[in-house]
Every structure is written in structure tokens, then in C-alpha cells.
Write an enzyme that holds these catalytic residues in place. Structure first.
Site, PDB file in Angstrom:
ATOM      1  N   SER A 188       0.829  -1.218  -0.082  1.00 33.75           N
ATOM      2  CA  SER A 188      -0.030   0.025   0.036  1.00 33.75           C
ATOM      3  C   SER A 188       0.706   1.369   0.064  1.00 33.75           C
ATOM      4  O   SER A 188       1.548   1.358  -0.948  1.00 33.75           O
ATOM      5  CB  SER A 188      -1.070   0.015   1.208  1.00 33.75           C
ATOM      6  OG  SER A 188      -1.823   0.858   1.138  1.00 33.75           O
ATOM      7  N   ASP A 212       0.147  -4.008  -3.894  1.00 34.02           N
ATOM      8  CA  ASP A 212      -0.944  -3.118  -4.322  1.00 34.02           C
ATOM      9  C   ASP A 212      -0.752  -1.609  -3.993  1.00 34.02           C
ATOM     10  O   ASP A 212      -1.185  -1.230  -2.800  1.00 34.02           O
ATOM     11  CB  ASP A 212      -2.113  -3.669  -3.595  1.00 34.02           C
ATOM     12  CG  ASP A 212      -3.654  -3.287  -4.278  1.00 34.02           C
ATOM     13  OD1 ASP A 212      -3.436  -3.269  -5.544  1.00 34.02           O
ATOM     14  OD2 ASP A 212      -4.694  -2.970  -3.690  1.00 34.02           O
ATOM     15  N   ARG A 226       6.217   8.545  -5.684  1.00 31.81           N
ATOM     16  CA  ARG A 226       5.392   7.034  -5.858  1.00 31.81           C
ATOM     17  C   ARG A 226       6.614   6.129  -6.393  1.00 31.81           C
ATOM     18  O   ARG A 226       7.669   6.558  -7.101  1.00 31.81           O
ATOM     19  CB  ARG A 226       4.190   7.184  -6.662  1.00 31.81           C
ATOM     20  CG  ARG A 226       4.565   7.457  -8.198  1.00 31.81           C
ATOM     21  CD  ARG A 226       3.232   7.404  -9.072  1.00 31.81           C
ATOM     22  NE  ARG A 226       3.354   7.495 -10.494  1.00 31.81           N
ATOM     23  CZ  ARG A 226       3.870   6.855 -11.111  1.00 31.81           C
ATOM     24  NH1 ARG A 226       4.232   5.647 -11.011  1.00 31.81           N
ATOM     25  NH2 ARG A 226       3.823   7.214 -12.524  1.00 31.81           N
ATOM     26  N   ASP A 228       7.813   3.728  -9.160  1.00 29.98           N
ATOM     27  CA  ASP A 228       8.152   3.483 -10.423  1.00 29.98           C
ATOM     28  C   ASP A 228       9.454   2.752 -10.764  1.00 29.98           C
ATOM     29  O   ASP A 228      10.247   2.484 -10.170  1.00 29.98           O
ATOM     30  CB  ASP A 228       8.219   5.101 -10.975  1.00 29.98           C
ATOM     31  CG  ASP A 228       9.616   5.809 -10.898  1.00 29.98           C
ATOM     32  OD1 ASP A 228      10.516   5.617 -11.792  1.00 29.98           O
ATOM     33  OD2 ASP A 228       9.744   6.472  -9.955  1.00 29.98           O
ATOM     34  N   ASP A 231      13.321   3.217  -9.665  1.00 28.56           N
ATOM     35  CA  ASP A 231      13.718   3.257  -8.248  1.00 28.56           C
ATOM     36  C   ASP A 231      14.446   1.898  -7.707  1.00 28.56           C
ATOM     37  O   ASP A 231      14.918   1.921  -6.722  1.00 28.56           O
ATOM     38  CB  ASP A 231      12.219   3.030  -7.527  1.00 28.56           C
ATOM     39  CG  ASP A 231      11.562   4.419  -7.260  1.00 28.56           C
ATOM     40  OD1 ASP A 231      12.119   5.400  -7.525  1.00 28.56           O
ATOM     41  OD2 ASP A 231      10.180   4.347  -7.266  1.00 28.56           O
ATOM     42  N   HIS A 277      -7.401  -5.420  -1.071  1.00 30.97           N
ATOM     43  CA  HIS A 277      -6.119  -5.016  -0.788  1.00 30.97           C
ATOM     44  C   HIS A 277      -5.197  -5.614  -0.154  1.00 30.97           C
ATOM     45  O   HIS A 277      -3.820  -5.854  -0.346  1.00 30.97           O
ATOM     46  CB  HIS A 277      -6.569  -3.509  -0.091  1.00 30.97           C
ATOM     47  CG  HIS A 277      -5.196  -2.642  -0.098  1.00 30.97           C
ATOM     48  ND1 HIS A 277      -4.598  -2.279  -1.299  1.00 30.97           N
ATOM     49  CD2 HIS A 277      -4.747  -1.825   0.992  1.00 30.97           C
ATOM     50  CE1 HIS A 277      -3.929  -1.124  -0.803  1.00 30.97           C
ATOM     51  NE2 HIS A 277      -3.993  -0.861   0.366  1.00 30.97           N
TER      52      HIS A 277
END
Length: 343
Positions: A188, A212, A226, A228, A231, A277
Site C-alpha cells: 500500500s 498493491d 511514488r 516507478d 527506483d 487490498h
């Protein structure tokens, strides 16, 4: 909608003005489907509804994380149950205090929103990976921030990721535990924190696994906060709840979409997506002892379910270490309950 929110204002939680506590009967389809709100089911069976419009308030972000925000719990094959907590300032004593071994590879686990180091996501993954692997496990606890409202937690993923990245760089620079021996797995918001930690190390982490990755308040065009593909050397992503708590855009070198990546079989009436989730880390934990999550390269779940991709390349989702050859979007079906893998 306005009348519903006013009616339940007496139930509002004290920790955030934008959060309201509702019973299941008070949830409406309009409220559930409105991207303005994020809804989280509590352990008591109530639902926290947070208004994401308040994200425009710059005071919500944590710009710098400290020892008060982030702890590290160390587990080893010799001590798989009782983790030893260390702070960043204790790094030089990690070998003496914890049994951490420099010559072993290390798996770093990062929990998501509303979780802590004792949460089931960490236990499932940690216990499974230590069964058959001679490795160190570091469970990151960022619960002082994760326990806050979603807006605050989401706004802090860059700061927390940078803090973790700096810790891992110090392991390399000062203790000679090489970056190439690291795998980071995050669930998450933890998936985005893992990405930020990888970016902090200039993309040198061997493998990043996103479970997820969270969707609300993240932007496709903004990759600075975030997960991607830049990374890490190899980014492996599992999507299970696209459009609700998760986000199904391509974020890795390889992205997996079990059962289409939106809802998951066996979850029943999964009002706000909590079950689907959570399936991301349940699938991954199972994959550490069961390598039968066979998936196929495909353009869509519709094509996959119609058998149009049966001759395409296949690979196994998850595992440790993950298979690093596949690139693209892969689809698979699972069982309704554990064991989830179909083979």
C-alpha cells in the site's frame, strides 16, 4: 450526501477534522464511489471516511522523518520470532545487538497505512521468507505517522522513504552490507515508501516489490513521490484492488494482475476494498513457500480469461528472490481461499 455527513458529525473522530466514523448501514454507493473520500474499515467493523479535499493543506505533509517516526526491527534465522528494535543512531551496534549478519542478503518489509511492526502483513511475509532462506529481515515501523489520517500519511511517504534509504546507505557505507544484497517489499503506502527508499539510493536496490501500491492522492505524471521502474534495478508489482485502495497503473518492470487486479475471489461483499487490498501481501507471502502462481503475458484480463494468451510467455509471480527476466503485464487466476495458487 451532505445530510448524511451532518447527521454523523457527532461520531467524528478527534484526531482529524476531515474524518468521520460511520456504521455500515450509513455507507451509500455514492459515498463509496466518490474519489473525494477514502474509506477504511476499522477492526471494530466501523468505517472511517476521510475527505481528501483537505489534501490541499500544505501542513499535512511530513517533510523530514526522525527517529521518533521510524524504527527498525531485526529478525534472523536464529531469532525468527522476537525482533530486536534499533534506531538509526544505533546502527553501529546492529551486529552486537541483533545478530544481523553482513554476509547475508536482507529483505526489508514496509507496512502500509494504519499498520505497525506487529501487523499481519509483516508477520506473514517475515515468517514465510525465513522458513527457507538464510537472510536478515528488517521490518520497518513507521506507525507514528501511519496511524494518522490518510492525507498526513500519504504526504509523508517521501520523507519516510528518504529516511529508510539513508539508513540502507549507511549499512553499505559504514558496515559494508552491500546495496546489491537488498530486497525491499512494501504494501500500500509502504510500496511507495519502498520506491522512495530506492530512489534515495540512486536506484541501486537489487529488487523492489510493490504490493498493491496505494492509489488515492497519487498522480501518474508525478513519479517523485511514488513507486516507478527507476527506483530499483528490478521492480516487481502485484495489483489487487485497482480503483479503490490500490492503483493499477504500470509501476514496475513487471506488473501482475491476479484476477484482473481490481477485486479478488473469496472476498465477498468487499465494500471498500480492504479484503482485496490485503490479498496482495497474502499472495506474496504464500509465493515464498509455493511457487505455483503461474501467470501469462497478456494485454488485458479479458483476453487472459478468454484463453487468448495461453501461448504467451509465462512466469511465476512473487517468490524470493523474484524472477528478474519478465517485463510487461502478466495475468493469472487464483483460488478463493488459501492455498491461492492454482499452478
Amino acid at each position: 450526501m451532505r445530510q448524511i455527513l451532518i447527521f454523523v458529525s457527532i461520531l467524528s473522530l478527534s484526531f482529524a477534522k476531515s474524518v468521520t466514523l460511520l456504521k455500515e448501514a450509513q455507507l451509500t454507493e455514492e459515498l463509496i464511489n466518490d474519489p473525494r473520500y477514502i474509506i477504511w474499515e476499522t477492526a471494530e467493523g466501523l468505517f472511517e471516511v476521510e475527505d481528501l479535499q483537505d489534501a490541499n493543506d500544505n501542513d499535512n505533509a511530513t517533510l523530514f522523518a526522525t527517529e521518533d517516526d521510524v524504527s527498525f526491527y531485526i529478525y534472523t534465522p536464529e531469532h525468527p520470532r522476537d525482533g530486536v528494535e534499533i534506531k538509526e543512531s544505533q546502527l553501529h551496534n546492529i551486529l552486537r545487538l541483533t545478530g544481523f549478519r553482513i554476509n547475508r542478503p536482507t529483505l526489508v518489509i514496509i507496512h502500509g497505512w494504519r499498520n505497525n511492526f506487529e501487523s499481519v502483513v509483516n508477520d506473514r511475509i517475515k515468517n514465510a521468507v525465513l522458513l527457507n532462506n538464510n537472510i536478515n529481515v528488517i521490518v520497518v515501523d513507521w506507525s507514528p505517522i501511519a496511524a494518522k489520517g490518510y492525507i498526513r500519511a500519504q504526504g509523508s511517504v517521501l520523507a519516510v522513504g528518504n529516511y529508510i534509504g539513508d539508513f540502507l546507505l549507511r549499512l553499505d557505507d559504514e558496515l559494508n552490507h552491500r546495496i546489491r544484497k537488498l530486497t525491499i517489499v512494501g504494501h500500500s503506502l509502504g510500496a511507495h515508501i519502498a520506491g522512495n527508499a530506492g530512489a534515495r539510493t540512486n536506484g541501486l536496490i537489487e529488487t523492489i516489490i510493490g504490493l498493491d501500491p496505494a492509489g488515492p492522492l497519487f498522480s501518474k505524471s508525478r513519479t517523485d513521490n511514488r513507486l516507478d521502474p527507476t527506483d530499483g534495478k528490478y521492480v516487481h508489482v502485484i495489483h489487487t484492488n485497482d480503483g479503490m485502495l490500490g492503483w493499477g497503473i504500470r509501476m514496475g518492470h513487471v506488473d501482475y494482475y491476479p484476477n484482473g487486479g481490481k477485486s479478488q475471489p473469496g472476498c465477498g461483499i468487499d465494500l471498500v476494498g480492504n479484503c482485496a487490498h490485503s490479498r496482495a501481501y497474502e499472495y506474496y507471502a504464500e509465493s515464498l513457500t509455493n511457487d505455483h502462481f503461474v501467470s501469462r503475458l497478456c494485454t488485458s484480463n479479458s483476453d487472459y480469461t478468454r484463453g487468448r494468451c495461453s501461448s504467451n510467455p509465462s512466469t511465476r509471480m512473487g517468490g524470493y528472490p523474484v524472477e528478474q527476466g519478465p517485463h510487461g503485464d502478466y495475468f493469472l487466476a487464483t483460488n478463493n481461499r488459501s492455498p491461492f495458487a492454482r499452478g
